[in-house]
Scaffold this motif. Structure first.
Motif, PDB file in Angstrom:
ATOM      1  N   VAL A  42      47.426  47.218  42.604  1.00  0.00           N
ATOM      2  CA  VAL A  42      48.282  47.013  41.427  1.00  0.00           C
ATOM      3  C   VAL A  42      48.764  45.562  41.414  1.00  0.00           C
ATOM      4  CG1 VAL A  42      50.367  47.785  40.214  1.00  0.00           C
ATOM      5  CG2 VAL A  42      48.990  49.428  41.513  1.00  0.00           C
ATOM      6  N   VAL A  43      48.607  44.911  40.262  1.00  0.00           N
ATOM      7  CA  VAL A  43      48.902  43.478  40.156  1.00  0.00           C
ATOM      8  C   VAL A  43      49.819  43.239  38.953  1.00  0.00           C
ATOM      9  CG1 VAL A  43      47.870  41.177  39.979  1.00  0.00           C
ATOM     10  CG2 VAL A  43      46.577  43.027  41.063  1.00  0.00           C
ATOM     11  N   ASN A  44      50.863  42.459  39.174  1.00  0.00           N
ATOM     12  CA  ASN A  44      51.764  42.092  38.074  1.00  0.00           C
ATOM     13  C   ASN A  44      51.091  41.042  37.194  1.00  0.00           C
ATOM     14  OD1 ASN A  44      53.879  43.689  39.029  1.00  0.00           O
ATOM     15  ND2 ASN A  44      54.594  42.063  40.393  1.00  0.00           N
ATOM     16  N   ILE A  45      51.167  41.235  35.889  1.00  0.00           N
ATOM     17  CA  ILE A  45      50.625  40.250  34.946  1.00  0.00           C
ATOM     18  C   ILE A  45      51.786  39.813  34.047  1.00  0.00           C
ATOM     19  CG2 ILE A  45      48.843  39.783  33.212  1.00  0.00           C
ATOM     20  CD1 ILE A  45      47.624  40.627  35.909  1.00  0.00           C
ATOM     21  N   PRO A  46      52.486  38.732  34.436  1.00  0.00           N
ATOM     22  CA  PRO A  46      53.741  38.382  33.759  1.00  0.00           C
ATOM     23  C   PRO A  46      53.575  38.141  32.257  1.00  0.00           C
ATOM     24  CG  PRO A  46      53.445  37.063  35.755  1.00  0.00           C
ATOM     25  CD  PRO A  46      52.171  37.817  35.551  1.00  0.00           C
ATOM     26  N   GLU A  47      52.417  37.620  31.840  1.00  0.00           N
ATOM     27  CA  GLU A  47      52.242  37.330  30.412  1.00  0.00           C
ATOM     28  C   GLU A  47      51.847  38.585  29.622  1.00  0.00           C
ATOM     29  OE1 GLU A  47      50.232  36.411  32.871  1.00  0.00           O
ATOM     30  OE2 GLU A  47      48.155  36.134  32.219  1.00  0.00           O
ATOM     31  N   GLY A  48      51.780  39.736  30.296  1.00  0.00           N
ATOM     32  CA  GLY A  48      51.397  40.985  29.622  1.00  0.00           C
ATOM     33  C   GLY A  48      49.948  41.320  29.947  1.00  0.00           C
ATOM     34  N   ASP A  65      46.966  37.106  46.062  1.00  0.00           N
ATOM     35  CA  ASP A  65      47.995  36.400  46.834  1.00  0.00           C
ATOM     36  C   ASP A  65      47.919  34.894  46.578  1.00  0.00           C
ATOM     37  OD1 ASP A  65      49.517  38.357  48.108  1.00  0.00           O
ATOM     38  OD2 ASP A  65      48.087  38.575  49.761  1.00  0.00           O
ATOM     39  N   GLN A  66      46.673  34.398  46.373  1.00  0.00           N
ATOM     40  CA  GLN A  66      46.493  32.955  46.161  1.00  0.00           C
ATOM     41  C   GLN A  66      46.677  32.558  44.707  1.00  0.00           C
ATOM     42  OE1 GLN A  66      42.631  32.442  47.926  1.00  0.00           O
ATOM     43  NE2 GLN A  66      43.467  33.001  49.916  1.00  0.00           N
ATOM     44  N   HIS A  67      46.717  33.537  43.839  1.00  0.00           N
ATOM     45  CA  HIS A  67      46.857  33.263  42.415  1.00  0.00           C
ATOM     46  C   HIS A  67      48.316  32.906  42.128  1.00  0.00           C
ATOM     47  CE1 HIS A  67      46.823  33.930  38.086  1.00  0.00           C
ATOM     48  NE2 HIS A  67      45.518  33.929  38.129  1.00  0.00           N
ATOM     49  N   GLY A  68      48.522  31.897  41.330  1.00  0.00           N
ATOM     50  CA  GLY A  68      49.888  31.469  41.080  1.00  0.00           C
ATOM     51  C   GLY A  68      50.725  32.515  40.356  1.00  0.00           C
ATOM     52  N   GLN A  69      50.101  33.210  39.398  1.00  0.00           N
ATOM     53  CA  GLN A  69      50.872  34.054  38.480  1.00  0.00           C
ATOM     54  C   GLN A  69      50.678  35.543  38.699  1.00  0.00           C
ATOM     55  OE1 GLN A  69      51.052  32.792  34.288  1.00  0.00           O
ATOM     56  NE2 GLN A  69      52.902  32.222  35.378  1.00  0.00           N
ATOM     57  N   TRP A  70      49.404  35.934  38.873  1.00  0.00           N
ATOM     58  CA  TRP A  70      49.106  37.376  38.989  1.00  0.00           C
ATOM     59  C   TRP A  70      49.295  37.792  40.439  1.00  0.00           C
ATOM     60  CZ3 TRP A  70      43.683  36.740  36.291  1.00  0.00           C
ATOM     61  CH2 TRP A  70      43.885  36.356  34.954  1.00  0.00           C
ATOM     62  N   GLN A  71      50.440  38.342  40.750  1.00  0.00           N
ATOM     63  CA  GLN A  71      50.779  38.666  42.136  1.00  0.00           C
ATOM     64  C   GLN A  71      50.670  40.172  42.403  1.00  0.00           C
ATOM     65  OE1 GLN A  71      51.894  36.679  44.914  1.00  0.00           O
ATOM     66  NE2 GLN A  71      50.763  35.229  43.635  1.00  0.00           N
ATOM     67  N   PRO A  72      50.221  40.533  43.615  1.00  0.00           N
ATOM     68  CA  PRO A  72      50.230  41.954  43.975  1.00  0.00           C
ATOM     69  C   PRO A  72      51.647  42.519  43.849  1.00  0.00           C
ATOM     70  CG  PRO A  72      49.010  40.708  45.625  1.00  0.00           C
ATOM     71  CD  PRO A  72      49.673  39.700  44.722  1.00  0.00           C
ATOM     72  N   PHE A  73      51.736  43.741  43.310  1.00  0.00           N
ATOM     73  CA  PHE A  73      53.037  44.382  43.108  1.00  0.00           C
ATOM     74  C   PHE A  73      53.666  44.740  44.451  1.00  0.00           C
ATOM     75  CE2 PHE A  73      55.183  48.496  41.422  1.00  0.00           C
ATOM     76  CZ  PHE A  73      56.349  47.819  41.123  1.00  0.00           C
ATOM     77  N   VAL A  74      52.852  45.230  45.383  1.00  0.00           N
ATOM     78  CA  VAL A  74      53.360  45.696  46.673  1.00  0.00           C
ATOM     79  C   VAL A  74      53.436  44.511  47.633  1.00  0.00           C
ATOM     80  CG1 VAL A  74      53.033  47.337  48.578  1.00  0.00           C
ATOM     81  CG2 VAL A  74      52.332  47.955  46.240  1.00  0.00           C
TER      82      VAL A  74
END
Ligand SMILES: *Cc1c(COP(=O)(O)O)cnc(C)c1O
Length: 347
Positions: free
Chosen positions: A290-296, A269-278
């Motif tokens: 599960v965490v979104n990793i926008p850069e892949g 939640d505190q990470h700028g880029q890697w956000q929880p999916f739910v």
């Protein structure tokens, strides 16, 4: 692997358990011990039975074959819940569905379920998306649909969910997820209402399948036996790990898993880029983060793998876009500390 599995495996081999006859008294004793440990672990009241299957995938088919004549209803929010729904269709039942977009759940949504529906199916923990269906949401359906059988897929969360067995007729899991055991065993907990439904279907002339008809499994299970040659080693190891969990204490296991989940979600939640999916806190899975990793996600998974961390990739259409972290009871606290420290370095 659940801590201590090496010891249980060694004991099993020393005691020749992989070669005993499944009709022997030694097997019956193992079966009984495993069932009793599971009854205690899950707090099962009288009138619930435990049947062993090959996998959760098999259990989907058996639930439909034994207990559904016309229609089932499915809460679908990812790949696993969808496969159960599809299995019902393949078995030519009229399956209804409420489908949530990936990453979302059902809290606040009311499904349009036919009043006469025979079975309503929930997935407590959708492993493909990390969405949890809270127990109170599941339980609320019994009052609305007293005639229906309510089933819960808790494959990737058991024994964490706190199920009220007055509101649930069947629940099931596979041993390779939270129990940290070798794959090859699916466990179905079911009550007399499920058995009665199978009886009624048989009396009406319907097929219940062949060897894993509930009516064939029931007398065998009452004699601590199985219809076929079962996964004897799997049944033994499950009993041992269930006993280990009881010694550790289910409430402390739940607390540890929950508090680690909170730390993981807070970190992302505190990470700028890697956000929880739910998004919704109450729908976030405690056991599959599960965490979104926008850069892949592939490079991140590869880099952490070099350090000895095994992270799941995104599931299905999310492959390469997400990571999935197994926060299972088998995972030691230090592993989560080390993982977060390593990720901090990569930020
Ligand atoms: C893994 C999984 C299944 C399938 O389990 P198998 O043992 O592979 O049949 C079903 N449902 C959920 C939620 C799962 O995570």
């Amino acid at each position: 692997m659940y801590p201590g599995l090496d010891h249980h495996l060694a004991t099993a081999v020393q005691s020749y358990i992989p070669s005993i006859s499944h009709r022997s008294s030694t097997y019956k004793k193992i079966h009984q011990e495993t069932v009793e440990a599971l009854q205690t672990l899950f707090g099962l009241p009288e009138g619930f039975h435990i049947f062993f299957h090959a996998s959760a995938t098999e259990i989907w088919e058996r639930l439909i074959q034994n207990c559904v004549t016309r229609d089932s209803f499915h809460f679908v929010n990812g790949s696993f819940s969808k496969r159960f729904y599809q299995a019902a269709h393949e078995l030519q039942r009229a399956a209804g569905v409420l489908e949530a977009p990936w990453g979302e759940g059902f809290v606040g949504k009311v499904a349009e379920i036919p009043g006469e529906v025979e079975m309503i199916n929930f997935t407590h923990n959708e492993t493909s998306t990390g969405v949890c269906t809270p127990e109170p949401y599941i339980h609320a359906h019994k009052d609305r649909f007293p005639e229906a059988l309510i089933t819960v897929d808790m494959v990737s969360s058991a024994p964490i969910p706190v199920l009220d067995w007055r509101q649930v007729d069947a629940a099931y899991f596979s041993v390779q997820k939270c129990f940290g055991l070798p794959a090859g065993l699916g466990v179905l907990i079911l009550n007399e209402r499920c058995i009665d439904k199978a009886r009624q279907r048989a009396a009406d002339g319907h097929t219940l399948g062949t060897y894993h008809s509930f009516l064939k499994q029931l007398p065998k299970s009452q004699a601590f036996q199985t219809v076929e040659t079962p996964n004897v080693l799997g049944v033994y190891l499950l009993g041992k790990v269930a006993q280990d969990m009881l010694h550790r204490g289910l409430s402390s296991i739940r607390q540890e898993v929950e508090s680690r989940a909170e730390r993981l979600y807070a970190f992302f939640d505190q990470h700028g880029q890697w956000q929880p999916f739910v998004q919704h806190a109450e729908e976030r899975s405690p056991t599959v983060i599960v965490v979104n990793i926008p850069e892949g996600s592939d490079p991140l998974i590869a880099r952490l793998s070099e350090k000895g961390f095994v992270l799941g990739n995104g599931y299905g259409k999310m492959k390469g876009k997400q990571i999935r972290i197994a926060n299972f009871p088998a995972i030691p606290e230090e592993a989560i500390d080390q993982l977060l420290a390593e990720m901090e370095k990569l930020m």
